[in-house]
Design a protein around this motif. Sequence first.
Motif, PDB file in Angstrom:
ATOM      1  N   ASP A   1       0.838  -1.207   0.000  1.00 49.36           N
ATOM      2  CA  ASP A   1       0.000   0.000   0.000  1.00 49.36           C
ATOM      3  C   ASP A   1       0.869   1.252   0.000  1.00 49.36           C
ATOM      4  N   GLY A   2       1.951   1.220   0.784  1.00 43.54           N
ATOM      5  CA  GLY A   2       2.825   2.371   0.886  1.00 43.54           C
ATOM      6  C   GLY A   2       3.604   2.670  -0.366  1.00 43.54           C
ATOM      7  N   THR A   3       3.857   1.646  -1.182  1.00 43.78           N
ATOM      8  CA  THR A   3       4.615   1.847  -2.413  1.00 43.78           C
ATOM      9  C   THR A   3       3.709   2.070  -3.624  1.00 43.78           C
ATOM     10  N   ALA A   4       2.438   2.346  -3.359  1.00 43.52           N
ATOM     11  CA  ALA A   4       1.506   2.641  -4.456  1.00 43.52           C
ATOM     12  C   ALA A   4       1.875   3.972  -5.108  1.00 43.52           C
ATOM     13  N   ALA A   5       1.271   4.249  -6.240  1.00 39.58           N
ATOM     14  CA  ALA A   5       1.646   5.432  -7.035  1.00 39.58           C
ATOM     15  C   ALA A   5       1.490   6.739  -6.265  1.00 39.58           C
ATOM     16  N   HIS A   6       0.472   6.805  -5.376  1.00 42.35           N
ATOM     17  CA  HIS A   6       0.237   8.061  -4.671  1.00 42.35           C
ATOM     18  C   HIS A   6       1.315   8.350  -3.627  1.00 42.35           C
ATOM     19  N   GLN A   7       2.235   7.415  -3.430  1.00 41.50           N
ATOM     20  CA  GLN A   7       3.324   7.614  -2.481  1.00 41.50           C
ATOM     21  C   GLN A   7       4.644   7.784  -3.222  1.00 41.50           C
ATOM     22  N   GLU A   8       4.621   8.408  -4.373  1.00 35.95           N
ATOM     23  CA  GLU A   8       5.794   8.438  -5.239  1.00 35.95           C
ATOM     24  C   GLU A   8       7.010   9.085  -4.576  1.00 35.95           C
ATOM     25  N   TRP A   9       6.840  10.269  -3.965  1.00 34.12           N
ATOM     26  CA  TRP A   9       8.051  10.903  -3.446  1.00 34.12           C
ATOM     27  C   TRP A   9       8.630  10.173  -2.239  1.00 34.12           C
ATOM     28  N   PRO A  10       7.834   9.659  -1.295  1.00 34.47           N
ATOM     29  CA  PRO A  10       8.458   8.890  -0.216  1.00 34.47           C
ATOM     30  C   PRO A  10       9.241   7.687  -0.731  1.00 34.47           C
ATOM     31  N   MET A  11       8.688   7.017  -1.731  1.00 33.80           N
ATOM     32  CA  MET A  11       9.344   5.846  -2.292  1.00 33.80           C
ATOM     33  C   MET A  11      10.677   6.226  -2.933  1.00 33.80           C
ATOM     34  N   ARG A  12      10.676   7.320  -3.672  1.00 30.47           N
ATOM     35  CA  ARG A  12      11.898   7.726  -4.375  1.00 30.47           C
ATOM     36  C   ARG A  12      12.955   8.270  -3.420  1.00 30.47           C
ATOM     37  N   VAL A  13      12.524   9.022  -2.409  1.00 29.23           N
ATOM     38  CA  VAL A  13      13.488   9.544  -1.434  1.00 29.23           C
ATOM     39  C   VAL A  13      14.183   8.393  -0.711  1.00 29.23           C
ATOM     40  N   LEU A  14      13.411   7.422  -0.243  1.00 28.60           N
ATOM     41  CA  LEU A  14      14.007   6.290   0.458  1.00 28.60           C
ATOM     42  C   LEU A  14      14.832   5.428  -0.489  1.00 28.60           C
ATOM     43  N   GLY A  15      14.375   5.322  -1.738  1.00 30.14           N
ATOM     44  CA  GLY A  15      15.152   4.567  -2.723  1.00 30.14           C
ATOM     45  C   GLY A  15      16.525   5.179  -2.942  1.00 30.14           C
ATOM     46  N   ARG A  16      16.572   6.497  -3.041  1.00 27.91           N
ATOM     47  CA  ARG A  16      17.856   7.190  -3.195  1.00 27.91           C
ATOM     48  C   ARG A  16      18.758   6.945  -1.984  1.00 27.91           C
ATOM     49  N   GLU A  17      18.175   7.020  -0.802  1.00 23.34           N
ATOM     50  CA  GLU A  17      18.974   6.849   0.418  1.00 23.34           C
ATOM     51  C   GLU A  17      19.475   5.403   0.546  1.00 23.34           C
ATOM     52  N   LEU A  18      18.661   4.448   0.127  1.00 26.83           N
ATOM     53  CA  LEU A  18      19.084   3.044   0.165  1.00 26.83           C
ATOM     54  C   LEU A  18      20.223   2.782  -0.814  1.00 26.83           C
ATOM     55  N   MET A  19      20.138   3.397  -1.973  1.00 27.46           N
ATOM     56  CA  MET A  19      21.156   3.179  -2.997  1.00 27.46           C
ATOM     57  C   MET A  19      22.473   3.852  -2.642  1.00 27.46           C
ATOM     58  N   SER A  20      22.398   4.979  -1.944  1.00 27.08           N
ATOM     59  CA  SER A  20      23.608   5.722  -1.576  1.00 27.08           C
ATOM     60  C   SER A  20      23.425   6.281  -0.169  1.00 27.08           C
ATOM     61  N   PRO A  21      23.604   5.438   0.855  1.00 25.73           N
ATOM     62  CA  PRO A  21      23.322   5.859   2.235  1.00 25.73           C
ATOM     63  C   PRO A  21      24.199   7.035   2.675  1.00 25.73           C
ATOM     64  N   SER A  22      23.583   7.952   3.385  1.00 23.51           N
ATOM     65  CA  SER A  22      24.291   9.100   3.925  1.00 23.51           C
ATOM     66  C   SER A  22      24.398   8.964   5.445  1.00 23.51           C
ATOM     67  N   SER A  23      25.028   9.928   6.079  1.00 22.51           N
ATOM     68  CA  SER A  23      25.128   9.922   7.536  1.00 22.51           C
ATOM     69  C   SER A  23      23.764  10.086   8.194  1.00 22.51           C
ATOM     70  N   HIS A  24      22.793  10.556   7.432  1.00 26.05           N
ATOM     71  CA  HIS A  24      21.453  10.765   7.981  1.00 26.05           C
ATOM     72  C   HIS A  24      20.690   9.449   8.144  1.00 26.05           C
ATOM     73  N   MET A  25      21.190   8.380   7.551  1.00 22.46           N
ATOM     74  CA  MET A  25      20.550   7.079   7.703  1.00 22.46           C
ATOM     75  C   MET A  25      20.504   6.665   9.179  1.00 22.46           C
TER      76      MET A  25
END
Length: 228
Positions: free
Chosen positions: A102-126
């Motif tokens: 449910d959380g990865t549905a289309a209406h949750q596009e920016w949360p999905m992409r933000v977390l995807g970016r962080e997973l692919m290239s983790p920062s100190s904020h992780m």
Amino acid sequence: MKKPPRTQRTDGEATYNRILEAAGELLASTGFAETTNKMIAARAEVDLASINYHFRNRDGLYQAVLIEAHRRLVDVDALGRLAASGLPARDKLRKLIEFIIDGTAAHQEWPMRVLGRELMSPSSHMRVLQEIEVAPKLAIILDILSDITSIPADDPALFRCLPSIAAPCAMLLVIGRVPSLFANRVFDMSKEVLVDHLYSFAIGGLEAIGKKYDEANGFKHARTGEMS
């Protein structure tokens, strides 16, 4: 499971939410390194002072976006209610997977992409995300997996199960970052088909690990019969 942004009961809360939403959308599309507070302020129609007032600085804003993104995909309160329900542990696992889908549905596009970016290239904020959002959710999930496998929640054997359960779901975040042939085919599936696939994959592995754990520790009961 989707949870709406906090209720906008005051002008301050409305501004906070507007900045958070604008930041989430920009960070999803351009990434942390390329997204400036000036860009976020312009999109949210606020001044830079408002960002500093609500989030202290750019790092504080990014951490708030990560936390909000994770909360929208899997809410700890919803997990707590699931854990406290009278459902069998296997049904709780299926519900957990439903939350994620449910959380990865289309209406949750920016949360999905933000977390995807962080997973692919983790920062100190992780680390902040892990402490505030991930750790309490993991504790609930480990209890569910423990009920399924009969492996104690603090046993390393159960911790090893987490990547096997989480990785397929995390891939939904990664492939959801940009349209692709693979992503389109996955998200064109019905929710029921996708949930059933991920659940079958997860429960099969958990049953196998639980049985192996029992054998290694001298338990005599037949797990397959118990769990059917």
